[in-house]
Design a protein around this motif. Structure first.
Motif, PDB file in Angstrom:
ATOM      1  N   MET A  52       0.836  -1.198   0.000  1.00  0.00           N
ATOM      2  CA  MET A  52       0.000   0.000   0.000  1.00  0.00           C
ATOM      3  C   MET A  52       0.871   1.248   0.000  1.00  0.00           C
ATOM      4  O   MET A  52       0.622   2.188  -0.751  1.00  0.00           O
ATOM      5  CB  MET A  52      -0.928  -0.024   1.220  1.00  0.00           C
ATOM      6  CG  MET A  52      -2.114   0.888   1.135  1.00  0.00           C
ATOM      7  SD  MET A  52      -1.795   2.623   1.394  1.00  0.00           S
ATOM      8  CE  MET A  52      -0.880   2.610   2.896  1.00  0.00           C
ATOM      9  N   ARG A  53       1.903   1.274   0.823  1.00  0.00           N
ATOM     10  CA  ARG A  53       2.812   2.424   0.857  1.00  0.00           C
ATOM     11  C   ARG A  53       3.490   2.623  -0.502  1.00  0.00           C
ATOM     12  O   ARG A  53       3.610   3.748  -0.991  1.00  0.00           O
ATOM     13  CB  ARG A  53       3.860   2.250   1.959  1.00  0.00           C
ATOM     14  CG  ARG A  53       3.305   2.416   3.366  1.00  0.00           C
ATOM     15  CD  ARG A  53       4.404   2.215   4.419  1.00  0.00           C
ATOM     16  NE  ARG A  53       3.902   2.365   5.764  1.00  0.00           N
ATOM     17  CZ  ARG A  53       3.721   3.516   6.395  1.00  0.00           C
ATOM     18  NH1 ARG A  53       4.016   4.654   5.774  1.00  0.00           N
ATOM     19  NH2 ARG A  53       3.270   3.555   7.625  1.00  0.00           N
ATOM     20  N   SER A  54       3.913   1.531  -1.113  1.00  0.00           N
ATOM     21  CA  SER A  54       4.593   1.648  -2.412  1.00  0.00           C
ATOM     22  C   SER A  54       3.635   2.114  -3.501  1.00  0.00           C
ATOM     23  O   SER A  54       4.035   2.819  -4.430  1.00  0.00           O
ATOM     24  CB  SER A  54       5.270   0.324  -2.804  1.00  0.00           C
ATOM     25  OG  SER A  54       4.321  -0.664  -3.149  1.00  0.00           O
ATOM     26  N   ARG A  55       2.374   1.741  -3.393  1.00  0.00           N
ATOM     27  CA  ARG A  55       1.376   2.213  -4.367  1.00  0.00           C
ATOM     28  C   ARG A  55       1.113   3.709  -4.178  1.00  0.00           C
ATOM     29  O   ARG A  55       0.997   4.447  -5.156  1.00  0.00           O
ATOM     30  CB  ARG A  55       0.086   1.402  -4.254  1.00  0.00           C
ATOM     31  CG  ARG A  55       0.231  -0.003  -4.854  1.00  0.00           C
ATOM     32  CD  ARG A  55      -1.030  -0.831  -4.688  1.00  0.00           C
ATOM     33  NE  ARG A  55      -2.204  -0.187  -5.251  1.00  0.00           N
ATOM     34  CZ  ARG A  55      -2.561  -0.213  -6.534  1.00  0.00           C
ATOM     35  NH1 ARG A  55      -1.823  -0.860  -7.425  1.00  0.00           N
ATOM     36  NH2 ARG A  55      -3.671   0.408  -6.939  1.00  0.00           N
ATOM     37  N   PHE A  56       1.063   4.182  -2.930  1.00  0.00           N
ATOM     38  CA  PHE A  56       0.912   5.615  -2.704  1.00  0.00           C
ATOM     39  C   PHE A  56       2.087   6.362  -3.338  1.00  0.00           C
ATOM     40  O   PHE A  56       1.895   7.356  -4.033  1.00  0.00           O
ATOM     41  CB  PHE A  56       0.823   5.927  -1.200  1.00  0.00           C
ATOM     42  CG  PHE A  56       0.774   7.405  -0.932  1.00  0.00           C
ATOM     43  CD1 PHE A  56      -0.427   8.096  -1.022  1.00  0.00           C
ATOM     44  CD2 PHE A  56       1.923   8.113  -0.620  1.00  0.00           C
ATOM     45  CE1 PHE A  56      -0.476   9.470  -0.806  1.00  0.00           C
ATOM     46  CE2 PHE A  56       1.882   9.476  -0.401  1.00  0.00           C
ATOM     47  CZ  PHE A  56       0.678  10.159  -0.492  1.00  0.00           C
ATOM     48  N   SER A  57       3.294   5.873  -3.103  1.00  0.00           N
ATOM     49  CA  SER A  57       4.479   6.498  -3.698  1.00  0.00           C
ATOM     50  C   SER A  57       4.406   6.473  -5.217  1.00  0.00           C
ATOM     51  O   SER A  57       4.809   7.429  -5.880  1.00  0.00           O
ATOM     52  CB  SER A  57       5.758   5.798  -3.239  1.00  0.00           C
ATOM     53  OG  SER A  57       6.001   6.077  -1.889  1.00  0.00           O
ATOM     54  N   ALA A  58       3.873   5.385  -5.776  1.00  0.00           N
ATOM     55  CA  ALA A  58       3.743   5.290  -7.229  1.00  0.00           C
ATOM     56  C   ALA A  58       2.792   6.356  -7.761  1.00  0.00           C
ATOM     57  O   ALA A  58       3.028   6.946  -8.823  1.00  0.00           O
ATOM     58  CB  ALA A  58       3.278   3.895  -7.639  1.00  0.00           C
ATOM     59  N   PHE A  59       1.699   6.620  -7.024  1.00  0.00           N
ATOM     60  CA  PHE A  59       0.818   7.722  -7.415  1.00  0.00           C
ATOM     61  C   PHE A  59       1.610   9.027  -7.383  1.00  0.00           C
ATOM     62  O   PHE A  59       1.491   9.861  -8.275  1.00  0.00           O
ATOM     63  CB  PHE A  59      -0.397   7.823  -6.473  1.00  0.00           C
ATOM     64  CG  PHE A  59      -1.538   6.940  -6.868  1.00  0.00           C
ATOM     65  CD1 PHE A  59      -2.403   7.311  -7.889  1.00  0.00           C
ATOM     66  CD2 PHE A  59      -1.766   5.735  -6.220  1.00  0.00           C
ATOM     67  CE1 PHE A  59      -3.468   6.503  -8.254  1.00  0.00           C
ATOM     68  CE2 PHE A  59      -2.829   4.917  -6.575  1.00  0.00           C
ATOM     69  CZ  PHE A  59      -3.683   5.302  -7.597  1.00  0.00           C
ATOM     70  N   GLY A  60       2.435   9.196  -6.346  1.00  0.00           N
ATOM     71  CA  GLY A  60       3.204  10.423  -6.181  1.00  0.00           C
ATOM     72  C   GLY A  60       4.228  10.670  -7.273  1.00  0.00           C
ATOM     73  O   GLY A  60       4.444  11.813  -7.674  1.00  0.00           O
ATOM     74  N   VAL A  61       4.849   9.608  -7.754  1.00  0.00           N
ATOM     75  CA  VAL A  61       5.870   9.776  -8.809  1.00  0.00           C
ATOM     76  C   VAL A  61       5.308   9.509 -10.199  1.00  0.00           C
ATOM     77  O   VAL A  61       6.031   9.577 -11.183  1.00  0.00           O
ATOM     78  CB  VAL A  61       7.124   8.888  -8.549  1.00  0.00           C
ATOM     79  CG1 VAL A  61       7.776   9.258  -7.223  1.00  0.00           C
ATOM     80  CG2 VAL A  61       6.788   7.406  -8.606  1.00  0.00           C
ATOM     81  N   GLY A  62       4.016   9.173 -10.280  1.00  0.00           N
ATOM     82  CA  GLY A  62       3.382   8.968 -11.589  1.00  0.00           C
ATOM     83  C   GLY A  62       3.722   7.648 -12.257  1.00  0.00           C
ATOM     84  O   GLY A  62       3.725   7.547 -13.482  1.00  0.00           O
TER      85      GLY A  62
END
Length: 127
Positions: free
Chosen positions: A35-45
């Protein structure tokens, strides 16, 4: 350019934290890590990572991330199951963003399952 400190909320450099998952060098060991890595993925596109970590039964055919939304901070509110010994888990979180200069937040209670040994996002729980 990726952020220096990881957007996921853990005190680590992006490259050593979620960046390694996005690059495919490692896989998240827990549902919360995913979940944390998916949030970061949203953040970096990183749309490819988001699609890759979405359960095939619920995965959209493509993503078009809104470039006007900047994801800035994550709060994990609750986590159940989802450890290295589980096959299912949930994570309730609050995601903070800025859209057109105005701060906002969204809350979700997400479900994660193991598929072929890897954690994937299976969707939001109701309620």
């Amino acid at each position: 350019m990726p952020p220096r400190t990881c957007l996921c909320g853990l005190p680590a450099p992006y490259q050593d934290c979620c960046g390694r998952f996005h690059r495919g060098e490692a896989a998240p060991a827990t549902a919360e890590q995913l979940m944390r890595s998916r949030f970061s993925a949203f953040g970096v596109g990183d749309e490819a990572y988001l699609l890759r970590t979405w359960h095939p039964a619920a995965r959209p055919p493509r993503l078009d991330l809104d470039k006007r939304v900047r994801w800035v901070r994550l709060e994990v509110l609750e986590s159940t199951g989802g450890s290295v010994v589980h096959t299912e888990g949930t994570v309730r979180f609050r995601a903070h963003y800025v859209e057109r200069g105005k701060p906002g937040e969204m809350e979700e209670h997400s479900r994660f399952v193991r598929l072929d040994g890897r954690w994937v996002y299976a969707g939001a729980l109701g309620g």
